[in-house]
Scaffold this active site. Sequence first.
Site, PDB file in Angstrom:
ATOM      1  N   HIS A 172      -5.654   0.351  -7.794  1.00  0.00           N
ATOM      2  CA  HIS A 172      -5.856   1.140  -6.568  1.00  0.00           C
ATOM      3  C   HIS A 172      -6.914   2.244  -6.761  1.00  0.00           C
ATOM      4  O   HIS A 172      -6.621   3.434  -6.640  1.00  0.00           O
ATOM      5  CB  HIS A 172      -4.516   1.738  -6.092  1.00  0.00           C
ATOM      6  CG  HIS A 172      -4.525   2.065  -4.628  1.00  0.00           C
ATOM      7  ND1 HIS A 172      -3.420   1.922  -3.823  1.00  0.00           N
ATOM      8  CD2 HIS A 172      -5.502   2.533  -3.815  1.00  0.00           C
ATOM      9  CE1 HIS A 172      -3.710   2.291  -2.585  1.00  0.00           C
ATOM     10  NE2 HIS A 172      -4.985   2.669  -2.566  1.00  0.00           N
ATOM     11  N   GLU A 230       3.456  -0.511  -6.266  1.00  0.00           N
ATOM     12  CA  GLU A 230       2.488   0.126  -7.170  1.00  0.00           C
ATOM     13  C   GLU A 230       3.191   1.229  -7.952  1.00  0.00           C
ATOM     14  O   GLU A 230       3.976   1.962  -7.354  1.00  0.00           O
ATOM     15  CB  GLU A 230       1.318   0.687  -6.366  1.00  0.00           C
ATOM     16  CG  GLU A 230       0.523  -0.422  -5.698  1.00  0.00           C
ATOM     17  CD  GLU A 230      -0.698   0.084  -4.907  1.00  0.00           C
ATOM     18  OE1 GLU A 230      -0.923   1.306  -4.856  1.00  0.00           O
ATOM     19  OE2 GLU A 230      -1.400  -0.758  -4.356  1.00  0.00           O
ATOM     20  N   GLY A 239     -13.445  -1.792  10.593  1.00  0.00           N
ATOM     21  CA  GLY A 239     -13.433  -0.374  10.975  1.00  0.00           C
ATOM     22  C   GLY A 239     -14.508   0.341  10.188  1.00  0.00           C
ATOM     23  O   GLY A 239     -15.576  -0.219   9.929  1.00  0.00           O
ATOM     24  N   ARG A 298      -4.115  -2.638   1.673  1.00  0.00           N
ATOM     25  CA  ARG A 298      -2.784  -2.314   1.147  1.00  0.00           C
ATOM     26  C   ARG A 298      -2.103  -3.616   0.749  1.00  0.00           C
ATOM     27  O   ARG A 298      -2.287  -4.659   1.405  1.00  0.00           O
ATOM     28  CB  ARG A 298      -1.920  -1.606   2.191  1.00  0.00           C
ATOM     29  CG  ARG A 298      -2.281  -0.155   2.473  1.00  0.00           C
ATOM     30  CD  ARG A 298      -1.955   0.781   1.305  1.00  0.00           C
ATOM     31  NE  ARG A 298      -2.240   2.177   1.635  1.00  0.00           N
ATOM     32  CZ  ARG A 298      -3.386   2.804   1.406  1.00  0.00           C
ATOM     33  NH1 ARG A 298      -4.389   2.160   0.833  1.00  0.00           N
ATOM     34  NH2 ARG A 298      -3.542   4.080   1.736  1.00  0.00           N
TER      35      ARG A 298
HETATM   36  P1  NAP Z   1     -10.246   2.020  10.294  1.00  0.00           P
HETATM   37  O1  NAP Z   1     -11.597   2.623  10.538  1.00  0.00           O
HETATM   38  O2  NAP Z   1      -9.096   2.477  11.136  1.00  0.00           O
HETATM   39  O3  NAP Z   1     -10.411   0.437  10.410  1.00  0.00           O
HETATM   40  C1  NAP Z   1      -9.349  -0.441  10.467  1.00  0.00           C
HETATM   41  C2  NAP Z   1      -9.758  -1.648  11.324  1.00  0.00           C
HETATM   42  O4  NAP Z   1      -8.666  -2.586  11.313  1.00  0.00           O
HETATM   43  C3  NAP Z   1     -10.029  -1.293  12.776  1.00  0.00           C
HETATM   44  O5  NAP Z   1     -11.321  -1.716  13.116  1.00  0.00           O
HETATM   45  C4  NAP Z   1      -8.960  -2.069  13.576  1.00  0.00           C
HETATM   46  O6  NAP Z   1      -9.547  -2.602  14.756  1.00  0.00           O
HETATM   47  C5  NAP Z   1      -8.562  -3.180  12.611  1.00  0.00           C
HETATM   48  N1  NAP Z   1      -7.171  -3.607  12.809  1.00  0.00           N
HETATM   49  C6  NAP Z   1      -6.070  -2.830  12.951  1.00  0.00           C
HETATM   50  N2  NAP Z   1      -4.987  -3.580  13.135  1.00  0.00           N
HETATM   51  C7  NAP Z   1      -5.404  -4.872  13.125  1.00  0.00           C
HETATM   52  C8  NAP Z   1      -4.744  -6.122  13.283  1.00  0.00           C
HETATM   53  N3  NAP Z   1      -3.429  -6.191  13.515  1.00  0.00           N
HETATM   54  N4  NAP Z   1      -5.489  -7.254  13.199  1.00  0.00           N
HETATM   55  C9  NAP Z   1      -6.820  -7.189  12.972  1.00  0.00           C
HETATM   56  N5  NAP Z   1      -7.502  -6.021  12.827  1.00  0.00           N
HETATM   57  C10 NAP Z   1      -6.792  -4.882  12.909  1.00  0.00           C
HETATM   58  O7  NAP Z   1      -9.789   2.266   8.782  1.00  0.00           O
HETATM   59  P2  NAP Z   1     -10.691   2.413   7.473  1.00  0.00           P
HETATM   60  O8  NAP Z   1     -11.019   3.845   7.253  1.00  0.00           O
HETATM   61  O9  NAP Z   1     -11.784   1.411   7.511  1.00  0.00           O
HETATM   62  O10 NAP Z   1      -9.579   2.021   6.373  1.00  0.00           O
HETATM   63  C11 NAP Z   1      -8.931   0.764   6.429  1.00  0.00           C
HETATM   64  C12 NAP Z   1      -7.761   0.722   5.470  1.00  0.00           C
HETATM   65  O11 NAP Z   1      -8.228   0.617   4.142  1.00  0.00           O
HETATM   66  C13 NAP Z   1      -6.877   1.966   5.463  1.00  0.00           C
HETATM   67  O12 NAP Z   1      -5.869   1.901   6.466  1.00  0.00           O
HETATM   68  C14 NAP Z   1      -6.293   2.006   4.071  1.00  0.00           C
HETATM   69  O13 NAP Z   1      -4.992   1.463   4.038  1.00  0.00           O
HETATM   70  C15 NAP Z   1      -7.246   1.145   3.257  1.00  0.00           C
HETATM   71  N6  NAP Z   1      -7.939   1.918   2.211  1.00  0.00           N
HETATM   72  C16 NAP Z   1      -7.745   1.581   0.890  1.00  0.00           C
HETATM   73  C17 NAP Z   1      -8.407   2.283  -0.101  1.00  0.00           C
HETATM   74  C18 NAP Z   1      -8.235   1.943  -1.556  1.00  0.00           C
HETATM   75  O14 NAP Z   1      -8.284   2.842  -2.382  1.00  0.00           O
HETATM   76  N7  NAP Z   1      -8.080   0.691  -1.919  1.00  0.00           N
HETATM   77  C19 NAP Z   1      -9.266   3.341   0.238  1.00  0.00           C
HETATM   78  C20 NAP Z   1      -9.445   3.646   1.578  1.00  0.00           C
HETATM   79  C21 NAP Z   1      -8.774   2.925   2.560  1.00  0.00           C
HETATM   80  P3  NAP Z   1      -8.644  -2.898  16.060  1.00  0.00           P
HETATM   81  O15 NAP Z   1      -7.889  -1.638  16.327  1.00  0.00           O
HETATM   82  O16 NAP Z   1      -9.630  -3.281  17.105  1.00  0.00           O
HETATM   83  O17 NAP Z   1      -7.758  -4.037  15.699  1.00  0.00           O
END
Ligand code: NAP
Length: 320
Positions: free
Chosen positions: A286, A267, A156, A238
Amino acid sequence: MKPKIYITRKLPELVVDKLKNAFEVRMWEEEVEPVPREILEKEIQEVEGLYCLLTESIDRNLLTLAPRLKIVSNMAVGYNNIDVAAATEKGIMVTNTPGVLTETTADLTFALLMASARRIVEASDYLRAGSWKTWSPMQLTGQDIYGATLGIFGLGRIGESLAKRARGFDMNILYHNRSRKPRAEEQLGIKYVDKEALLRESDFVCVLTPYTPETENYIGTAELSLMKRNAVLINTARGGIVNEEALYHALKSGQIWGAGLDVFKEEPVRTDHPLLSLPNVVALPHIGSASRNTRLKMALLAAENLIQGLLGETPKNLVN
Ligand code: NAP
């Protein structure tokens, strides 16, 4: 009369002032301690807006206590801490903060990948412990990043930004989502593969999907057993997406080579958690989005969503 809101953690003054202009504000004034559940349960009864962090569980029971609540604004892109279905049933808007943290989180993900591959934390501890007696050929040797194969689960916003960084290291990049992204494939020179192929072929596997019922334990024993013995698993999404017990056994037995974890199922993670006993784990509290600029942008965006929602507009980042 201004609408009442509750903020679950001390925010930067700039953000509080912005909210005070529009609302009657009550706030949990602590920076380190999260708001106790019983206080949140009391405060939520009075307010139309809730400004919260990923540390608060906004579940069905809590929402039932909030007859006036119109919007929950989460200062995070992930919103697995909120029961969105329950909120939607009750006509409560839920918002998040996508986009503003993308590059910062991709930076941290790549930093964790590098630290895990080259044993940066372990090597630094080795030096500080006085263990560095000489230079020797195979001492503290790690895995090459340059030219290796990177597999991204969840290409994503953050996944694409990670791929851009990996290109600079001439990595061969694979990804797996539920749907293909032809534009990204063309622009980034990356290849779509099925889940199994990604696990089998990657030297580095990065998890960047949202945490949903579908992705709970997405990486478990079966998946880890497909990975290369020199492979490194990075999770900055996560904790619940990777089965921690299975990961511990895979790392301990040498089924995979190392892991870099910014997130944990519980966490803060307990310091006696088995994963923290392993030298081949780099563990962080985190901090994916934790740059000063980005945290301020996230805090402001969450405030804007709340203001838009309570002033009758559609919030920019409505998720339901
Ligand atoms: P995003 O743009 O919504 O990207 C998520 C990607 O995951 C999408 O391309 C989606 O594509 C794919 N996906 C969803 N369900 C899936 C599945 N079952 N199997 C395979 N792929 C799947 O989100 P983002 O902004 O990149 O953020 C991603 C995640 O990172 C967040 O939800 C958050 O929990 C985490 N995060 C963590 C931190 C941290 O501090 N560590 C910071 C920011 C974000 P499809 O819909 O085509 O499957």
